[in-house]
Design a protein around this motif. Structure first.
Motif, PDB file in Angstrom:
ATOM      1  N   LYS A  34       0.833  -1.200   0.000  1.00 30.26           N
ATOM      2  CA  LYS A  34       0.000   0.000   0.000  1.00 30.26           C
ATOM      3  C   LYS A  34       0.872   1.257   0.000  1.00 30.26           C
ATOM      4  O   LYS A  34       0.537   2.260  -0.636  1.00 30.26           O
ATOM      5  N   LEU A  35       1.997   1.235   0.722  1.00 33.48           N
ATOM      6  CA  LEU A  35       2.896   2.393   0.751  1.00 33.48           C
ATOM      7  C   LEU A  35       3.456   2.702  -0.633  1.00 33.48           C
ATOM      8  O   LEU A  35       3.608   3.865  -0.996  1.00 33.48           O
ATOM      9  N   VAL A  36       3.782   1.659  -1.406  1.00 30.78           N
ATOM     10  CA  VAL A  36       4.284   1.864  -2.770  1.00 30.78           C
ATOM     11  C   VAL A  36       3.263   2.659  -3.574  1.00 30.78           C
ATOM     12  O   VAL A  36       3.597   3.646  -4.240  1.00 30.78           O
ATOM     13  N   ILE A  37       2.009   2.269  -3.484  1.00 27.81           N
ATOM     14  CA  ILE A  37       0.945   2.963  -4.222  1.00 27.81           C
ATOM     15  C   ILE A  37       0.732   4.361  -3.662  1.00 27.81           C
ATOM     16  O   ILE A  37       0.544   5.326  -4.420  1.00 27.81           O
ATOM     17  N   ALA A  38       0.775   4.498  -2.336  1.00 26.25           N
ATOM     18  CA  ALA A  38       0.593   5.815  -1.714  1.00 26.25           C
ATOM     19  C   ALA A  38       1.660   6.803  -2.182  1.00 26.25           C
ATOM     20  O   ALA A  38       1.353   7.965  -2.471  1.00 26.25           O
ATOM     21  N   MET A  39       2.892   6.351  -2.299  1.00 27.18           N
ATOM     22  CA  MET A  39       3.960   7.244  -2.765  1.00 27.18           C
ATOM     23  C   MET A  39       3.766   7.615  -4.229  1.00 27.18           C
ATOM     24  O   MET A  39       3.945   8.772  -4.615  1.00 27.18           O
ATOM     25  N   GLU A  40       3.352   6.635  -5.051  1.00 27.75           N
ATOM     26  CA  GLU A  40       3.090   6.911  -6.464  1.00 27.75           C
ATOM     27  C   GLU A  40       1.991   7.951  -6.622  1.00 27.75           C
ATOM     28  O   GLU A  40       2.020   8.775  -7.543  1.00 27.75           O
TER      29      GLU A  40
END
Length: 135
Positions: A34-40
């Protein structure tokens, strides 16, 4: 420790984010996918690197003209007290200098840092949440 390099990027591996977030005991580190997507999906992300190692990060969500919200600012404890957080906040303050408001929610123990960076406590304002995270 090498000289810290600062970058703007929104692309991270799950492990880079997991390691950084868990280094400061933030429960969101348990959700690296989820963090990967949040940063994107963040408007801006400024990072600090010791070689290939992610050691600091600040991300901002903004409306494009008036308000920028600093969501995360975290520095790996091994690198705290070296001016990295201050540098990351200054990148944000510079990028959003023409906005009318830069806002964040601080933990009480971090308030002196943010006050030193020019943030003020809002009168009669209280942060409110609906969350399943514990830190």
């Amino acid at each position: 420790m090498k000289e810290i390099q600062y970058k703007t990027t929104k692309n991270f591996s799950e492990n880079e984010l997991k390691d950084l977030f868990l280094s400061v005991n933030w429960s969101s580190g348990n959700y690296p996918d989820k963090l990967v997507i949040a940063m994107e999906n963040s408007s801006s992300v400024f990072t600090a690197w010791d070689g290939e190692r992610l050691v600091g990060l600040i991300n901002v969500l903004d409306d494009g003209i008036m308000t920028a919200y600093v969501h995360y600012l975290l520095i790996n404890p091994e690198f705290q007290g070296k001016g990295i957080g201050k540098s990351l906040v200054n990148y944000v303050k510079n990028k959003y200098k023409d906005y009318l408001r830069i806002v964040l929610i601080a933990y009480e123990k971090e308030m002196p840092f943010y006050k030193n960076m020019g943030f003020e406590i809002g009168d009669e304002k209280v942060p409110m949440f609906i969350t399943s995270l514990w830190t």
